[in-house]
Design a protein around this motif. Structure first.
Motif, PDB file in Angstrom:
ATOM      1  N   CYS A   1       0.832  -1.209   0.000  1.00 47.20           N
ATOM      2  CA  CYS A   1       0.000   0.000   0.000  1.00 47.20           C
ATOM      3  C   CYS A   1       0.868   1.262   0.000  1.00 47.20           C
ATOM      4  N   ILE A   2       1.973   1.242   0.735  1.00 46.15           N
ATOM      5  CA  ILE A   2       2.868   2.399   0.730  1.00 46.15           C
ATOM      6  C   ILE A   2       3.493   2.589  -0.650  1.00 46.15           C
ATOM      7  N   LEU A   3       3.855   1.484  -1.308  1.00 46.17           N
ATOM      8  CA  LEU A   3       4.415   1.577  -2.651  1.00 46.17           C
ATOM      9  C   LEU A   3       3.404   2.178  -3.611  1.00 46.17           C
ATOM     10  N   GLU A   4       2.144   1.802  -3.473  1.00 42.99           N
ATOM     11  CA  GLU A   4       1.111   2.395  -4.331  1.00 42.99           C
ATOM     12  C   GLU A   4       1.046   3.907  -4.131  1.00 42.99           C
ATOM     13  N   THR A   5       1.154   4.353  -2.879  1.00 39.83           N
ATOM     14  CA  THR A   5       1.159   5.787  -2.597  1.00 39.83           C
ATOM     15  C   THR A   5       2.374   6.465  -3.211  1.00 39.83           C
ATOM     16  N   LEU A   6       3.534   5.835  -3.115  1.00 41.88           N
ATOM     17  CA  LEU A   6       4.742   6.425  -3.672  1.00 41.88           C
ATOM     18  C   LEU A   6       4.662   6.522  -5.190  1.00 41.88           C
ATOM     19  N   LEU A   7       4.152   5.478  -5.850  1.00 46.01           N
ATOM     20  CA  LEU A   7       4.019   5.517  -7.303  1.00 46.01           C
ATOM     21  C   LEU A   7       3.005   6.575  -7.728  1.00 46.01           C
ATOM     22  N   ARG A   8       1.886   6.657  -6.991  1.00 46.96           N
ATOM     23  CA  ARG A   8       0.890   7.681  -7.305  1.00 46.96           C
ATOM     24  C   ARG A   8       1.468   9.077  -7.151  1.00 46.96           C
ATOM     25  N   SER A   9       2.229   9.286  -6.087  1.00 47.98           N
ATOM     26  CA  SER A   9       2.813  10.605  -5.850  1.00 47.98           C
ATOM     27  C   SER A   9       3.880  10.929  -6.894  1.00 47.98           C
TER      28      SER A   9
ATOM     29  N   LYS B   1       5.720  -7.220  -6.754  1.00 42.93           N
ATOM     30  CA  LYS B   1       5.924  -8.614  -6.363  1.00 42.93           C
ATOM     31  C   LYS B   1       6.989  -8.728  -5.279  1.00 42.93           C
ATOM     32  N   LEU B   2       8.093  -8.024  -5.481  1.00 40.93           N
ATOM     33  CA  LEU B   2       9.167  -8.090  -4.489  1.00 40.93           C
ATOM     34  C   LEU B   2       8.717  -7.539  -3.145  1.00 40.93           C
ATOM     35  N   VAL B   3       7.999  -6.424  -3.164  1.00 35.71           N
ATOM     36  CA  VAL B   3       7.562  -5.787  -1.917  1.00 35.71           C
ATOM     37  C   VAL B   3       6.606  -6.685  -1.154  1.00 35.71           C
ATOM     38  N   LEU B   4       5.717  -7.360  -1.881  1.00 33.67           N
ATOM     39  CA  LEU B   4       4.693  -8.163  -1.212  1.00 33.67           C
ATOM     40  C   LEU B   4       5.209  -9.518  -0.757  1.00 33.67           C
ATOM     41  N   LEU B   5       6.020 -10.175  -1.563  1.00 34.55           N
ATOM     42  CA  LEU B   5       6.354 -11.579  -1.320  1.00 34.55           C
ATOM     43  C   LEU B   5       7.791 -11.830  -0.906  1.00 34.55           C
ATOM     44  N   SER B   6       8.577 -10.799  -0.659  1.00 35.96           N
ATOM     45  CA  SER B   6       9.962 -11.043  -0.254  1.00 35.96           C
ATOM     46  C   SER B   6      10.052 -11.770   1.074  1.00 35.96           C
ATOM     47  N   GLY B   7       9.005 -11.690   1.889  1.00 40.40           N
ATOM     48  CA  GLY B   7       9.009 -12.406   3.158  1.00 40.40           C
ATOM     49  C   GLY B   7       8.749 -13.893   3.008  1.00 40.40           C
ATOM     50  N   ASP B   8       8.367 -14.354   1.803  1.00 43.39           N
ATOM     51  CA  ASP B   8       8.115 -15.767   1.537  1.00 43.39           C
ATOM     52  C   ASP B   8       8.957 -16.174   0.333  1.00 43.39           C
ATOM     53  N   PRO B   9      10.236 -16.483   0.531  1.00 45.21           N
ATOM     54  CA  PRO B   9      11.126 -16.755  -0.613  1.00 45.21           C
ATOM     55  C   PRO B   9      10.656 -17.904  -1.486  1.00 45.21           C
ATOM     56  N   GLU B  10      10.037 -18.921  -0.899  1.00 42.26           N
ATOM     57  CA  GLU B  10       9.595 -20.072  -1.694  1.00 42.26           C
ATOM     58  C   GLU B  10       8.514 -19.662  -2.684  1.00 42.26           C
ATOM     59  N   ARG B  11       7.530 -18.910  -2.216  1.00 39.98           N
ATOM     60  CA  ARG B  11       6.475 -18.456  -3.115  1.00 39.98           C
ATOM     61  C   ARG B  11       7.016 -17.473  -4.141  1.00 39.98           C
ATOM     62  N   LEU B  12       7.945 -16.638  -3.724  1.00 38.83           N
ATOM     63  CA  LEU B  12       8.558 -15.689  -4.646  1.00 38.83           C
ATOM     64  C   LEU B  12       9.331 -16.412  -5.742  1.00 38.83           C
ATOM     65  N   LYS B  13       9.982 -17.519  -5.388  1.00 31.12           N
ATOM     66  CA  LYS B  13      10.750 -18.272  -6.366  1.00 31.12           C
ATOM     67  C   LYS B  13       9.837 -19.008  -7.338  1.00 31.12           C
ATOM     68  N   ASN B  14       8.711 -19.517  -6.843  1.00 32.12           N
ATOM     69  CA  ASN B  14       7.801 -20.285  -7.696  1.00 32.12           C
ATOM     70  C   ASN B  14       6.954 -19.408  -8.606  1.00 32.12           C
TER      71      ASN B  14
ATOM     72  N   LEU C   1      15.282  -0.931  -4.025  1.00 27.90           N
ATOM     73  CA  LEU C   1      14.108  -0.140  -3.635  1.00 27.90           C
ATOM     74  C   LEU C   1      13.158  -0.975  -2.786  1.00 27.90           C
ATOM     75  N   ALA C   2      12.940  -2.227  -3.184  1.00 29.45           N
ATOM     76  CA  ALA C   2      12.038  -3.097  -2.422  1.00 29.45           C
ATOM     77  C   ALA C   2      12.580  -3.366  -1.023  1.00 29.45           C
ATOM     78  N   ARG C   3      13.885  -3.602  -0.907  1.00 30.51           N
ATOM     79  CA  ARG C   3      14.469  -3.848   0.425  1.00 30.51           C
ATOM     80  C   ARG C   3      14.327  -2.633   1.327  1.00 30.51           C
ATOM     81  N   ARG C   4      14.604  -1.452   0.788  1.00 34.15           N
ATOM     82  CA  ARG C   4      14.486  -0.244   1.619  1.00 34.15           C
ATOM     83  C   ARG C   4      13.048  -0.010   2.045  1.00 34.15           C
ATOM     84  N   LEU C   5      12.110  -0.221   1.132  1.00 34.33           N
ATOM     85  CA  LEU C   5      10.711   0.012   1.469  1.00 34.33           C
ATOM     86  C   LEU C   5      10.220  -0.995   2.501  1.00 34.33           C
TER      87      LEU C   5
ATOM     88  N   TYR D   1       6.960  -5.995 -11.158  1.00 36.98           N
ATOM     89  CA  TYR D   1       8.052  -6.725 -10.510  1.00 36.98           C
ATOM     90  C   TYR D   1       8.353  -6.145  -9.136  1.00 36.98           C
ATOM     91  N   LEU D   2       8.310  -4.816  -9.036  1.00 41.92           N
ATOM     92  CA  LEU D   2       8.540  -4.171  -7.743  1.00 41.92           C
ATOM     93  C   LEU D   2       7.423  -4.496  -6.773  1.00 41.92           C
TER      94      LEU D   2
END
Length: 592
Positions: free
Chosen positions: A406-414, A471-484, A503-507, A468-469
């Motif tokens: 949700c924060i990424l959506e705000t940043l992209l909108r801004s 995806k990384l922001v949402l699923l980086s906490g689940d590496p298995e799902r991110l890989k699949n 950018l995804a890591r910092r956010l 892609y960004l």
């Protein structure tokens, strides 16, 4: 409301308002006296029980985290475990219990008073009822909320801090280590700094307290008679009048605050001596710290600039910059606009939006609920995610990934709107440097988010790179799902891919820090409960909801790419009938 013109009209307005103000003050004080013992008892019992109940866990988990920390060297671990940690861990229950008693008494007494004055606001209806009711049950509920948030901070936020301490790798592969040769000199410099600064700064603060008392009263009474400053708006008059009555307490509080801060200001001499590997520079800092406090207090009280203490240089290589700072102190320590009295404010032609951190946090969780319900329907958030979020181990897809989404959506909108601040979901409210919350805690998150927004704008991401960004922001906490997940491919350029991943890591790091905010956990539990209800309501069906149709085109495409689940053989496949529905959704979006 336009303030009255002329001295006599201002004085008559003040005389007429004085009995009304005194009556509200007495009513609020009566409610405060009645509620103060109850609130003090509740808060003291609740917070003390939490502190004492979690105290053994804090002892064990703190020592375990420090001994397991990868970025701390063995000598530093030994010094921390046997020299530094026992004192704060032993004092923590004592300080916490005393602070809970004082805080409970202050909250139980002053909260009904402020609520009583707020009950007569210009937008309130049935003011007589609210004068008696406001500040009673609300104060009790607020006390319970404080206890709940304190428990969440002591348990969940504390565990998050300790997890970072254990898992964070040392920078450049080098451990943080302590140099034993310079430790005795640093300890002596720190002790001398505390002794000197506490004595002299306390003396300076006590000597300047009468000046602060009479200058503050002079300014407040001047604004009261002329209806300026805090007395300009009618709704602010009761609170500003309360400031006049409580100004001596504010002066006493500032003196006590100066004495307390002098301990840390003086102890920093030990850090300077250790960092610079010089006991002499630590002594020079002690003298410079007195000058820093004296100059700062003079600026606050609008007294003559400068200090009777010399501003010695205590950092190597800072001689020129320090000298330049002294020469330019006349131009930067007090702007020219501070020399005279503030000009009289004109009546506000447009309402000024004053944003609060909790309001922004509520807005974030409303967006999380909207997007979370859509992701539950699409299958992005599964039942296992929700069950993990309910358990003690947590789930990073919901706790970190969804708010970061949700924060990424705000940043992209801004960034696309060329906003100077952060454009919220209504596309109207903008959080900028002028209307942002003035809390220092909020600046820890606001300024980094503005930097990331500017970086996103400079990157000029394409639609596929945005997906892609996301995806990384949402699923980086689940590496298995991110890989699949193979439907969203990374950019071809390795450099571009590395920039987006950074950018995804910092956010996600900023979002993780926000999740430690004391009220975050309570709102997160409500969010998980709503998502669980939405999951049980949908029962795996793919009916479109208002939340999913309200998503932007890029996020709708992203949701379609995520609408897949693992089959029994580990491969991914679309659910039956989903592809046709998503094509229909896309046609609707193109038509709109």
């Amino acid at each position: 409301m336009e303030p009255p013109r002329g001295f006599l009209s201002s004085l008559w307005n003040f005389i007429c308002f004085l009995p009304f103000f005194v009556g509200l003050l007495l009513l609020g004080a009566i409610k405060g006296i009645i509620l103060c013992p109850l609130i003090c008892l509740l808060m003291a019992a609740g917070i003390s029980g939490i502190i004492l109940g979690l105290w053994p866990m804090h002892w064990f988990w703190t020592y375990y985290s420090i001994l397991s920390a990868k970025q701390l060297g063995p000598v530093l671990k030994f010094v921390l475990c046997f020299g530094a940690l026992p004192v704060p861990l032993i004092l923590w229950p004592v300080v916490g219990v005393v602070a809970s008693i004082i805080g409970g008494a202050a909250y139980g007494f002053f909260s009904p008073i402020l609520a009583t004055f707020d009950a007569v606001g210009e937008l309130k209806t049935n003011k007589l009822f609210h004068c008696f009711y406001d500040g009673t049950w609300d104060t009790v509920k607020g006390c319970c909320t404080v206890i709940r948030d304190f428990a969440d901070f002591c348990y969940h936020s504390y565990r998050s801090f300790m997890l970072d301490l254990r898992t964070k790798t040392p920078p450049n592969g080098e451990h943080y280590e302590i140099r034993l040769l310079y430790l005795p000199g640093a300890l002596i410099a720190g002790v001398l700094g505390i002794v000197v600064d506490v004595f002299i700064i306390s003396f300076i603060a006590i000597c300047k307290s009468p000046i602060m008392l009479f200058k503050g009263w002079h300014r407040l009474f001047h604004d009261l008679i002329g209806r300026e400053g805090p007395f300009l708006e009618t709704i602010c008059v009761p609170f500003a009048g309360l400031i006049i009555l409580l100004w001596p307490l504010a002066v006493v509080g500032s003196v006590l605050g100066s004495i307390a801060s002098s301990i840390f200001l003086g102890a920093y001499a030990g850090i300077v001596a250790y960092q610079e590997s010089s006991f002499l520079l630590g002594l020079r800092y002690i003298v410079a710290s007195l000058s820093i406090y004296d100059e700062y207090s003079n600026d606050v009280l609008d007294m003559q600039e400068g200090s009777c203490f010399p501003r010695l240089t205590y950092r190597r290589g800072d001689g020129q910059s320090s000298t330049a700072g002294l020469h330019s102190s006349n131009s930067i320590s007090r702007p020219s606009s501070f020399h005279g009295q503030p000009s009289r404010m004109n009546s506000l032609k447009e309402p000024m939006i004053d944003l609060k951190p909790l309001e922004l946090l509520d807005s974030l969780f409303k967006e999380c609920q909207r997007h979370g319900e859509a992701m539950v329907c699409e299958g992005t958030i599964t039942s296992s995610d929700i069950e993990d979020a309910k358990s003690s181990k947590g789930n990073k897809v919901i706790s970190i990934g969804l708010p970061a989404f949700c924060i990424l959506e705000t940043l992209l909108r801004s960034a696309k709107a060329n906003s100077v601040g952060l454009l919220l979901g209504d596309n109207i409210t903008e959080v900028s440097s002028t209307n942002r919350p003035k809390d220092t805690f909020f600046d820890w998150f606001f300024n980094p988010l503005i930097i990331i927004k500017d970086q996103i704008r400079a990157e000029n991401l394409s639609e596929s790179e945005e997906e892609y960004l996301y995806k990384l922001v949402l699923l980086s906490g689940d590496p298995e799902r991110l890989k699949n997940l193979t439907t969203v491919t990374p950019p071809q350029s390795e450099r571009r891919q590395a920039e987006i991943e950074a950018l995804a890591r910092r956010l996600r790091g900023i979002t993780k820090s926000i999740s430690r905010y004391p009220t975050f956990r309570r709102r997160f539990d409500c969010l998980v409960k709503r998502l669980s209800e939405e999951l049980s309501k949908k029962k795996g069906s793919c009916q479109s909801s208002n939340g999913s149709r309200s998503l932007s085109r890029s996020r709708s495409a992203f949701g379609r790419l995520f609408s897949q689940k693992s089959s029994s053989n580990g491969k991914t496949s679309y659910r039956g009938g989903e592809r046709e529905e998503f094509q229909a959704d896309e046609r609707d979006l193109e038509i709109s």
